[in-house]
Design a protein around this motif. Structure first.
Motif, mmCIF file in Angstrom:
data_model
loop_
_atom_site.group_PDB
_atom_site.id
_atom_site.type_symbol
_atom_site.label_atom_id
_atom_site.label_comp_id
_atom_site.label_asym_id
_atom_site.label_seq_id
_atom_site.Cartn_x
_atom_site.Cartn_y
_atom_site.Cartn_z
ATOM 1 N N PRO A 102 -0.720 25.575 24.454
ATOM 2 C CA PRO A 102 -0.408 26.328 23.229
ATOM 3 C C PRO A 102 0.964 25.889 22.724
ATOM 4 O O PRO A 102 1.946 25.913 23.470
ATOM 5 N N GLU A 136 -8.224 27.409 14.960
ATOM 6 C CA GLU A 136 -9.206 27.740 15.992
ATOM 7 C C GLU A 136 -10.566 27.114 15.692
ATOM 8 O O GLU A 136 -11.298 26.715 16.605
ATOM 9 N N TRP A 174 -3.592 35.209 28.515
ATOM 10 C CA TRP A 174 -4.518 34.121 28.216
ATOM 11 C C TRP A 174 -5.220 33.627 29.475
ATOM 12 O O TRP A 174 -6.384 33.248 29.436
ATOM 13 N N THR A 221 4.471 26.764 12.747
ATOM 14 C CA THR A 221 3.725 27.808 13.436
ATOM 15 C C THR A 221 4.339 29.170 13.101
ATOM 16 O O THR A 221 5.556 29.355 13.240
ATOM 17 N N ILE A 250 -0.358 27.732 17.955
ATOM 18 C CA ILE A 250 -0.841 29.090 18.215
ATOM 19 C C ILE A 250 -1.191 29.792 16.901
ATOM 20 O O ILE A 250 -0.326 29.960 16.044
ATOM 21 N N ARG A 277 -7.169 35.560 17.012
ATOM 22 C CA ARG A 277 -7.836 34.267 16.865
ATOM 23 C C ARG A 277 -7.525 33.353 18.048
ATOM 24 O O ARG A 277 -8.351 32.529 18.432
ATOM 25 N N MET A 278 -6.344 33.506 18.642
ATOM 26 C CA MET A 278 -6.006 32.714 19.826
ATOM 27 C C MET A 278 -6.907 33.098 20.995
ATOM 28 O O MET A 278 -7.402 32.227 21.724
ATOM 29 N N ASP A 279 -7.133 34.396 21.196
ATOM 30 C CA ASP A 279 -8.004 34.849 22.279
ATOM 31 C C ASP A 279 -9.401 34.247 22.124
ATOM 32 O O ASP A 279 -9.999 33.764 23.092
ATOM 33 N N LYS A 318 2.188 36.396 27.312
ATOM 34 C CA LYS A 318 1.037 35.813 26.631
ATOM 35 C C LYS A 318 0.261 34.902 27.580
ATOM 36 O O LYS A 318 -0.978 34.927 27.626
#
Length: 249
Positions: free
Chosen positions: A107, A231, A129, A113, A84, A89-91, A125
């Motif tokens: 994830p 990402e 997501w 991490t 993650i 940036r995860m979105d 989360k």
């Protein structure tokens, strides 16, 4: 064509009523009224064409214009394992992964991490997501919504890794192979396959984590001389796998 994600049970209905966020978007953003067509999909490969037959301030009623259509199941599923990244940036990664046709997303919280989540935060989360991938699928015309798992520790990825027929890991290690010959060896026409793509955290995998991934049969590949963020590496890999999966030149 305006598209709306609905549950499989809703898609089975000849008439369905949308409320909440979905109705608000269609009514007050797109300003749909009686007679307008809406394509509905259940995220599992089925679609159906509806049209608006009634509305009020907070709801929209649709009636089916066509029978349910189910497309062919993909010959190859792609699975993303990604540590993650921080912040938004995860979105972004989830949105683009959906646009590239990913089937399933894990994830992962590895030793290096930065993001750490308790059980409540992890479920919050995952729900957020899920909304992101559903919106991305609606926008890009996908009929399948990726399955996104709650964040899980690295130690729990062994079973899903072993379930992949081909597993590739972006690795900063001596002996990592160029990506192209690895992709050239894949057969996109053989049905029932699952291709996995692994991206580590900003500080890379620990030696023990990388050994575990390789012990699961992963092929280590290099993405070139530059070090990519997680990402970027995720989208790099999924785009290349998508080109092979779709049999593109």
């Amino acid at each position: 064509m305006h598209r709306q994600h609905v549950s499989p049970e809703e898609l089975d209905q000849e008439t369905l009523t949308l409320r909440g966020e979905a109705a608000h978007h269609l009514l007050h953003v797109l300003r749909l009224r009686e007679g307008a067509e809406v394509g509905a999909f259940d995220g599992e490969g089925r679609t159906r064409l509806y049209h608006v037959i009634a509305h009020d301030e907070g709801s929209l009623t649709l009636a089916a214009k066509q029978p349910i259509f189910r497309g062919a199941d993909p010959a190859v599923r792609t699975v993303l394992f990604a540590c993650i990244p921080k912040g938004e940036r995860m979105d972004w990664m989830l949105e683009k992964a959906t646009e590239l046709g990913v089937s399933e997303i894990y994830p992962v919280v590895s030793a290096r991490t930065v993001v750490r989540l308790d059980a409540r935060q992890a479920e919050a989360k995952r729900a957020r997501w899920q909304r992101i991938v559903e919106a991305a699928a609606r926008q890009c015309g996908a009929v399948l919504v990726p399955e996104i798992h709650a964040p899980l520790p690295f130690s729990e990825t062994v079973a899903p890794m072993r379930a992949c027929t081909t597993l590739i890991v972006a690795a900063l290690m001596t002996g990592a192979k160029p990506l192209k010959p690895v992709l050239d060896a894949l057969d996109p026409l053989r049905r029932g396959q699952c291709w996995g793509w692994w991206c580590g955290p900003e500080g890379d995998f620990t030696p023990g984590e990388l050994k575990t991934i390789l012990d699961c049969g992963a092929i280590p590949v290099t993405l070139g001389p530059l070090i990519l963020r997680v990402e970027t590496a995720a989208i790099y890999g999924l785009a290349n796998l998508g080109a092979v999966r779709n049999n593109l030149p």
